[in-house]
Design a protein around this motif. Structure first.
Motif, PDB file in Angstrom:
ATOM      1  N   SER A 110       0.878  -1.182   0.000  1.00 41.08           N
ATOM      2  CA  SER A 110       0.000   0.000   0.000  1.00 41.08           C
ATOM      3  C   SER A 110       0.907   1.220   0.000  1.00 41.08           C
ATOM      4  CB  SER A 110      -0.917   0.042   1.236  1.00 41.08           C
ATOM      5  OG  SER A 110      -0.195   0.480   2.369  1.00 41.08           O
ATOM      6  N   ASP A 114      -0.732   5.060   4.553  1.00 42.91           N
ATOM      7  CA  ASP A 114      -2.093   4.525   4.434  1.00 42.91           C
ATOM      8  C   ASP A 114      -2.065   2.994   4.426  1.00 42.91           C
ATOM      9  OD1 ASP A 114      -3.001   7.085   4.224  1.00 42.91           O
ATOM     10  OD2 ASP A 114      -3.132   7.068   2.043  1.00 42.91           O
ATOM     11  N   PHE A 115      -3.005   2.415   5.092  1.00 45.08           N
ATOM     12  CA  PHE A 115      -3.240   0.970   5.108  1.00 45.08           C
ATOM     13  C   PHE A 115      -2.029   0.127   5.543  1.00 45.08           C
ATOM     14  CE2 PHE A 115      -5.805   2.956   1.700  1.00 45.08           C
ATOM     15  CZ  PHE A 115      -7.002   2.944   2.383  1.00 45.08           C
ATOM     16  N   ALA A 124      -7.247  -1.188   1.230  1.00 45.68           N
ATOM     17  CA  ALA A 124      -7.326  -0.084   0.253  1.00 45.68           C
ATOM     18  C   ALA A 124      -8.518  -0.309  -0.676  1.00 45.68           C
ATOM     19  CB  ALA A 124      -6.031  -0.002  -0.559  1.00 45.68           C
ATOM     20  N   VAL A 129     -10.588   3.746  -2.369  1.00 43.94           N
ATOM     21  CA  VAL A 129      -9.700   4.847  -2.774  1.00 43.94           C
ATOM     22  C   VAL A 129      -9.422   4.727  -4.278  1.00 43.94           C
ATOM     23  CG1 VAL A 129      -8.607   5.247  -0.536  1.00 43.94           C
ATOM     24  CG2 VAL A 129      -7.712   3.452  -2.013  1.00 43.94           C
ATOM     25  N   THR A 132      -3.759   3.226  -5.052  1.00 42.03           N
ATOM     26  CA  THR A 132      -2.992   2.622  -3.966  1.00 42.03           C
ATOM     27  C   THR A 132      -1.600   2.356  -4.525  1.00 42.03           C
ATOM     28  OG1 THR A 132      -2.956   0.852  -2.323  1.00 42.03           O
ATOM     29  CG2 THR A 132      -3.847   0.271  -4.480  1.00 42.03           C
TER      30      THR A 132
END
Ligand code: GRF
Length: 197
Positions: A110, A114-115, A124, A129, A132
């Motif tokens: 990712s 994030d994530f 993700a 989103v 990614t």
């Protein structure tokens, strides 16, 4: 440079790394594959690639420290200078972190921060989103928090399913990870040479 890879599962990144270094006749060698799972497919890959391997689990030791001390003993015996994590599903503890400061690298599926965690691709995708990617970073004592070396972004289209996204991520990982490891090694060697000048 002598490299060790730690993996817990399929090992497709391990395979991509070894193939790339061998195909490009790079002088660095994969001296050891360590796996914490007795039935992981990566062990079959190591055997076919003739990379020496061991597998043992922390359950066989009375503490994580003792487990990592055993790993460290083998790393030292094999004169390993760089540890590359490729789907190793455990947190690296202080024993290995202190011995290999700034010499343990990980790939995460990712765009960190994030994530983080075990399910970067799934999380993700579920978050819907638009993009990614992958992150290659140094390991520190947090979970997926170490200094970032490189990131690649991937678009998530309306047509994507979790499976197609996983396939895209893995393809980018296999293309990118070996090249970044090659670049990191060159940089480490440059720093070392400058120190000796
Ligand atoms: C990869 O997606 C990597 O980013 C993550 O674990 C997965 C390992 O896949 N850390 P494989 O075992 O290399 O096929």
């Amino acid at each position: 440079m002598k490299i060790a890879v730690f993996a817990s599962g399929n090992g497709s990144n391990f395979q991509a790394l070894v193939d790339y270094f061998r195909e490009n006749k790079l002088p660095d060698t994969f001296e050891w594959l360590f796996c914490d799972q007795p039935n992981a497919f990566v062990l079959e890959r190591a055997e076919k690639l003739h990379v020496p391997f061991h597998f043992f689990s922390p359950k066989e030791f009375s503490s994580k420290r003792e487990y990592e001390e055993k790993i460290l003993e083998i790393l030292v015996e094999k004169e390993i200078e760089l540890i590359v994590l490729a789907g190793y599903m455990r947190i690296i503890g202080p024993t290995l972190l202190n011995a290999y400061e700034s010499r343990i690298i990980n790939i995460h599926p990712s765009l960190l921060p994030d994530f983080p965690g075990l399910h970067g691709i799934r999380d993700a995708f579920a978050a819907e989103v638009k993009e990614t990617g992958i992150t290659i970073h140094y390991i520190d004592k947090g979970i997926d928090t170490g200094p970032i070396i490189h990131q690649e972004t991937i678009e998530i289209t309306k047509e994507d399913t979790l499976d197609s996204l996983e396939a895209k991520i893995h393809q980018i990982e296999h293309q990118t990870y070996p090249k970044i490891i090659e670049a990191v090694i060159k940089e480490m060697q440059k720093v070392e040479e400058e120190k000796n000048d």
